[in-house]
Write a protein that holds these residues in place. Sequence first.
Motif, PDB file in Angstrom:
ATOM      1  N   PRO A  38       0.811  -1.225   0.000  1.00  0.00           N
ATOM      2  CA  PRO A  38       0.000   0.000   0.000  1.00  0.00           C
ATOM      3  C   PRO A  38       0.843   1.274   0.000  1.00  0.00           C
ATOM      4  N   THR A  39       1.927   1.284   0.785  1.00  0.00           N
ATOM      5  CA  THR A  39       2.783   2.474   0.796  1.00  0.00           C
ATOM      6  C   THR A  39       3.416   2.694  -0.564  1.00  0.00           C
ATOM      7  N   ARG A  40       3.916   1.631  -1.186  1.00  0.00           N
ATOM      8  CA  ARG A  40       4.564   1.787  -2.482  1.00  0.00           C
ATOM      9  C   ARG A  40       3.573   2.217  -3.563  1.00  0.00           C
ATOM     10  N   ALA A  41       2.360   1.709  -3.485  1.00  0.00           N
ATOM     11  CA  ALA A  41       1.332   2.152  -4.424  1.00  0.00           C
ATOM     12  C   ALA A  41       1.058   3.636  -4.249  1.00  0.00           C
ATOM     13  N   ALA A  42       0.995   4.084  -2.995  1.00  0.00           N
ATOM     14  CA  ALA A  42       0.766   5.499  -2.726  1.00  0.00           C
ATOM     15  C   ALA A  42       1.939   6.351  -3.203  1.00  0.00           C
ATOM     16  N   LEU A  43       3.164   5.886  -2.950  1.00  0.00           N
ATOM     17  CA  LEU A  43       4.347   6.641  -3.364  1.00  0.00           C
ATOM     18  C   LEU A  43       4.412   6.826  -4.872  1.00  0.00           C
ATOM     19  N   LEU A  44       4.078   5.790  -5.622  1.00  0.00           N
ATOM     20  CA  LEU A  44       4.250   5.825  -7.075  1.00  0.00           C
ATOM     21  C   LEU A  44       3.052   6.387  -7.823  1.00  0.00           C
ATOM     22  N   THR A  45       1.874   6.417  -7.196  1.00  0.00           N
ATOM     23  CA  THR A  45       0.688   6.909  -7.909  1.00  0.00           C
ATOM     24  C   THR A  45       0.121   8.196  -7.347  1.00  0.00           C
ATOM     25  N   GLY A  46       0.477   8.580  -6.110  1.00  0.00           N
ATOM     26  CA  GLY A  46      -0.107   9.763  -5.501  1.00  0.00           C
ATOM     27  C   GLY A  46      -1.551   9.578  -5.093  1.00  0.00           C
ATOM     28  N   ARG A  47      -1.973   8.308  -4.990  1.00  0.00           N
ATOM     29  CA  ARG A  47      -3.363   8.013  -4.656  1.00  0.00           C
ATOM     30  C   ARG A  47      -3.419   7.123  -3.423  1.00  0.00           C
ATOM     31  N   ASN A  48      -4.535   7.168  -2.719  1.00  0.00           N
ATOM     32  CA  ASN A  48      -4.708   6.275  -1.589  1.00  0.00           C
ATOM     33  C   ASN A  48      -4.707   4.834  -2.090  1.00  0.00           C
ATOM     34  N   PRO A  49      -4.085   3.927  -1.350  1.00  0.00           N
ATOM     35  CA  PRO A  49      -3.955   2.548  -1.853  1.00  0.00           C
ATOM     36  C   PRO A  49      -5.284   1.868  -2.111  1.00  0.00           C
ATOM     37  N   GLN A  50      -6.307   2.180  -1.316  1.00  0.00           N
ATOM     38  CA  GLN A  50      -7.617   1.569  -1.544  1.00  0.00           C
ATOM     39  C   GLN A  50      -8.161   1.950  -2.924  1.00  0.00           C
ATOM     40  N   THR A  51      -7.869   3.178  -3.358  1.00  0.00           N
ATOM     41  CA  THR A  51      -8.356   3.665  -4.647  1.00  0.00           C
ATOM     42  C   THR A  51      -7.716   2.915  -5.804  1.00  0.00           C
ATOM     43  N   VAL A  52      -6.488   2.457  -5.607  1.00  0.00           N
ATOM     44  CA  VAL A  52      -5.772   1.760  -6.683  1.00  0.00           C
ATOM     45  C   VAL A  52      -5.663   0.265  -6.388  1.00  0.00           C
ATOM     46  N   ARG A  53      -6.655  -0.264  -5.656  1.00  0.00           N
ATOM     47  CA  ARG A  53      -6.820  -1.709  -5.431  1.00  0.00           C
ATOM     48  C   ARG A  53      -5.663  -2.332  -4.647  1.00  0.00           C
ATOM     49  N   MET A  54      -4.988  -1.534  -3.837  1.00  0.00           N
ATOM     50  CA  MET A  54      -3.839  -2.041  -3.099  1.00  0.00           C
ATOM     51  C   MET A  54      -4.011  -1.730  -1.605  1.00  0.00           C
ATOM     52  N   GLU A  55      -5.193  -2.044  -1.099  1.00  0.00           N
ATOM     53  CA  GLU A  55      -5.470  -1.844   0.320  1.00  0.00           C
ATOM     54  C   GLU A  55      -4.515  -2.656   1.181  1.00  0.00           C
ATOM     55  N   ASP A  56      -4.102  -3.830   0.684  1.00  0.00           N
ATOM     56  CA  ASP A  56      -3.188  -4.713   1.408  1.00  0.00           C
ATOM     57  C   ASP A  56      -2.093  -5.151   0.435  1.00  0.00           C
ATOM     58  N   LEU A  57      -1.523  -6.301   0.625  1.00  0.00           N
ATOM     59  CA  LEU A  57      -0.410  -6.743  -0.209  1.00  0.00           C
ATOM     60  C   LEU A  57      -0.852  -7.077  -1.631  1.00  0.00           C
ATOM     61  N   ALA A  58       0.096  -7.008  -2.541  1.00  0.00           N
ATOM     62  CA  ALA A  58      -0.179  -7.386  -3.925  1.00  0.00           C
ATOM     63  C   ALA A  58      -0.667  -8.832  -3.984  1.00  0.00           C
ATOM     64  N   ALA A  59      -1.582  -9.110  -4.909  1.00  0.00           N
ATOM     65  CA  ALA A  59      -2.219 -10.421  -5.003  1.00  0.00           C
ATOM     66  C   ALA A  59      -1.183 -11.520  -5.211  1.00  0.00           C
ATOM     67  N   ASP A  60      -1.260 -12.566  -4.382  1.00  0.00           N
ATOM     68  CA  ASP A  60      -0.261 -13.638  -4.450  1.00  0.00           C
ATOM     69  C   ASP A  60      -0.817 -14.948  -5.000  1.00  0.00           C
ATOM     70  N   LYS A  61      -2.010 -14.911  -5.593  1.00  0.00           N
ATOM     71  CA  LYS A  61      -2.605 -16.107  -6.185  1.00  0.00           C
ATOM     72  C   LYS A  61      -2.397 -16.102  -7.691  1.00  0.00           C
ATOM     73  N   THR A  62      -2.390 -17.292  -8.282  1.00  0.00           N
ATOM     74  CA  THR A  62      -2.166 -17.390  -9.724  1.00  0.00           C
ATOM     75  C   THR A  62      -3.409 -17.083 -10.547  1.00  0.00           C
ATOM     76  N   THR A  63      -4.537 -16.906  -9.880  1.00  0.00           N
ATOM     77  CA  THR A  63      -5.764 -16.439 -10.535  1.00  0.00           C
ATOM     78  C   THR A  63      -6.373 -15.353  -9.661  1.00  0.00           C
ATOM     79  N   PRO A  64      -7.083 -14.395 -10.260  1.00  0.00           N
ATOM     80  CA  PRO A  64      -7.724 -13.352  -9.448  1.00  0.00           C
ATOM     81  C   PRO A  64      -8.694 -13.963  -8.441  1.00  0.00           C
ATOM     82  N   ASP A  65      -8.735 -13.400  -7.252  1.00  0.00           N
ATOM     83  CA  ASP A  65      -9.601 -13.881  -6.184  1.00  0.00           C
ATOM     84  C   ASP A  65     -10.952 -13.183  -6.286  1.00  0.00           C
ATOM     85  N   PRO A  66     -12.015 -13.887  -6.690  1.00  0.00           N
ATOM     86  CA  PRO A  66     -13.321 -13.239  -6.878  1.00  0.00           C
ATOM     87  C   PRO A  66     -13.952 -12.776  -5.569  1.00  0.00           C
ATOM     88  N   THR A  67     -13.434 -13.255  -4.429  1.00  0.00           N
ATOM     89  CA  THR A  67     -14.011 -12.846  -3.146  1.00  0.00           C
ATOM     90  C   THR A  67     -13.452 -11.508  -2.671  1.00  0.00           C
TER      91      THR A  67
END
Length: 597
Positions: free
Chosen positions: A95-124
């Motif tokens: 989230p901090t790195r997303a904020a640093l590089l985009t100037g946006r709150n991490p929730q706004t850029v889908r990075m409220e927590d860690l980058a997705a670690d699954k090999t397919t998107p998590d629909p939940t």
Amino acid sequence: MERRTPLLRPIRHLLAATSLSLAVLSLAPAAASAPAAVTERPAQAQPNILMIVLDDVGFSDLGAYGGEIRTPNIDALAADGLRYNRFDTKAICSPTRAALLTGRNPQTVRMEDLAADKTTPDPTQSAAARGELPVNAETVAQALHAAGYATYAFGKWHLSTAFDTQTGHNKESWPLQRGFDHYYGYLGGWTDQYQPDLVEDNQRLPKPTRTGYILAEDLADHAVAAFAQDQSDQPKFVYLAFTAGHTPIQVPKRYIDAYGDTYAKGWDAIRAERFARLKAKGLIPADTVLPPINPGDRPWASLSPDEKRVFARFMAAYAGYITHADEQIGRVIAQLKASGQYDNTLIVLLSDNGGAPEGDQMGGFYYPYHYSQYPIQDHATLADMVRDLDKLGGPDTKPLYQRPWAMVSSTPFRRYKLWPYAGGSRDPLIVSWPGHITGKGAIRGQYVDAIDIAPTLLEAAGTHFHDAIGGQRQIPVAGRSILPTFASATAPTRQVQFFELRGNRAIRSGNWKAVAIHRYGTDFSADKWELFNTATDFSESRDLSRRYPAKLKKLQALWWSEARKYSDPPLAEPKQDIRGMHQYDDDFPAPSPTTDR
């Protein structure tokens, strides 16, 4: 489509051309060995920009911020520039790195927590927590590239999804597709310092096999080479993200030995000494209160002799790890000075969150983590650590220090990384830009958030984020430039900032801050809120919620207003594997600080 690197001289050739050596480094400041001659360069309107991101380095670790850890090169940057004492991050890396590089709150850029670690998107997962940067969130690298910059990223990325290389995906979240001309580093949250998982541009590399290899030196080599390119008319943006001080705490033994028995006195004494130095340096107000040891953390006096010896060695390894990183930073700065680029280079150095608590009370030895949710856990006993203590920090171990050392790292605040208190989010921020700083060595007390850094860099470069790119509307930027603070200690900065991580919340409005810790499985309306006046309580040690209930209610309403503006949904519990880590259990029943009635 994968982005192709423009016709810049390949970094691997530059490494050879500049004759960079990986010879054994001394513990003296690397800058001291810089060549005496300085190359004269033609004037360049736009500055070079060097952003250095440290990892899991808390507010008080660096020498310039009161730490006993030797960081002479970073300290020199601070002496030549500014230190900020109210810079807040997102309390965790992605989230901090997303904020640093985009100037946006991490929730706004889908990075409220860690980058997705699954090999397919998590629909939940909700939109806020997908862990995947949207393509219509222009990065600072993209904006600088459009303004004529050559752009480089070296080191930790941790903004890519695990499914980005699968069929139907084109590495959209890899650095080259997010505005960088060249990338060399690792995509995940951490990697082994001796045998890292490396990526160059859009290709994975085999593990290094050279004797004496260590990642931080390799990253510094690449940064030096980038600044060595003969492109006098083209400014450069270098994003240099070291692993230090994130686990694994790995560094050559001589760096650990250099700290001897420094930490034998224990975390309580080291914390008190840092607290005193912070006051003496004017980095915290004279009336700041040092909060008691965090609930769940063991006092040093309660440890056995073996625990004291082992745990002190862990912190010596951490200190050596940071000193080694400081030397690499010194090498990059020496290149800037020797090539005549230093005076026209804006350098921003910061960390992404507070000290790391994930090692709990015993720490990790052969492997950092104990969480059952991970495929590997550390099962080292104290007897194992005593037997193999001389191996700590070497290639046979992947250490993470004990949680109370994270408390020391985050002095003078409560808690550490992951928490919504300042111990999780308050970090060092150093800015150096010769000729553009008023009052070299000064301390700035304005509030700054991670989302403000990118707009600042762009204003310094004479450009800005774009409302639309190729006809595609971009997500609005929430950050605001702090460039005026370079010249003024009273220049206004943001007055409101909300925070949310793993269901825990905070909101700041002016000097007032409210914090809520959430118990998983309960209604959010039952969360216990605390209220702090940070103008008179820098360390957030006195809860005023009972004295000022109307003020708390107003801040709670403001939190919901900001969250609805920047997050979809505004609030939700994290996924089950995170809940199962029980990272916040020590706060229930919530141990309040002294309550002013």
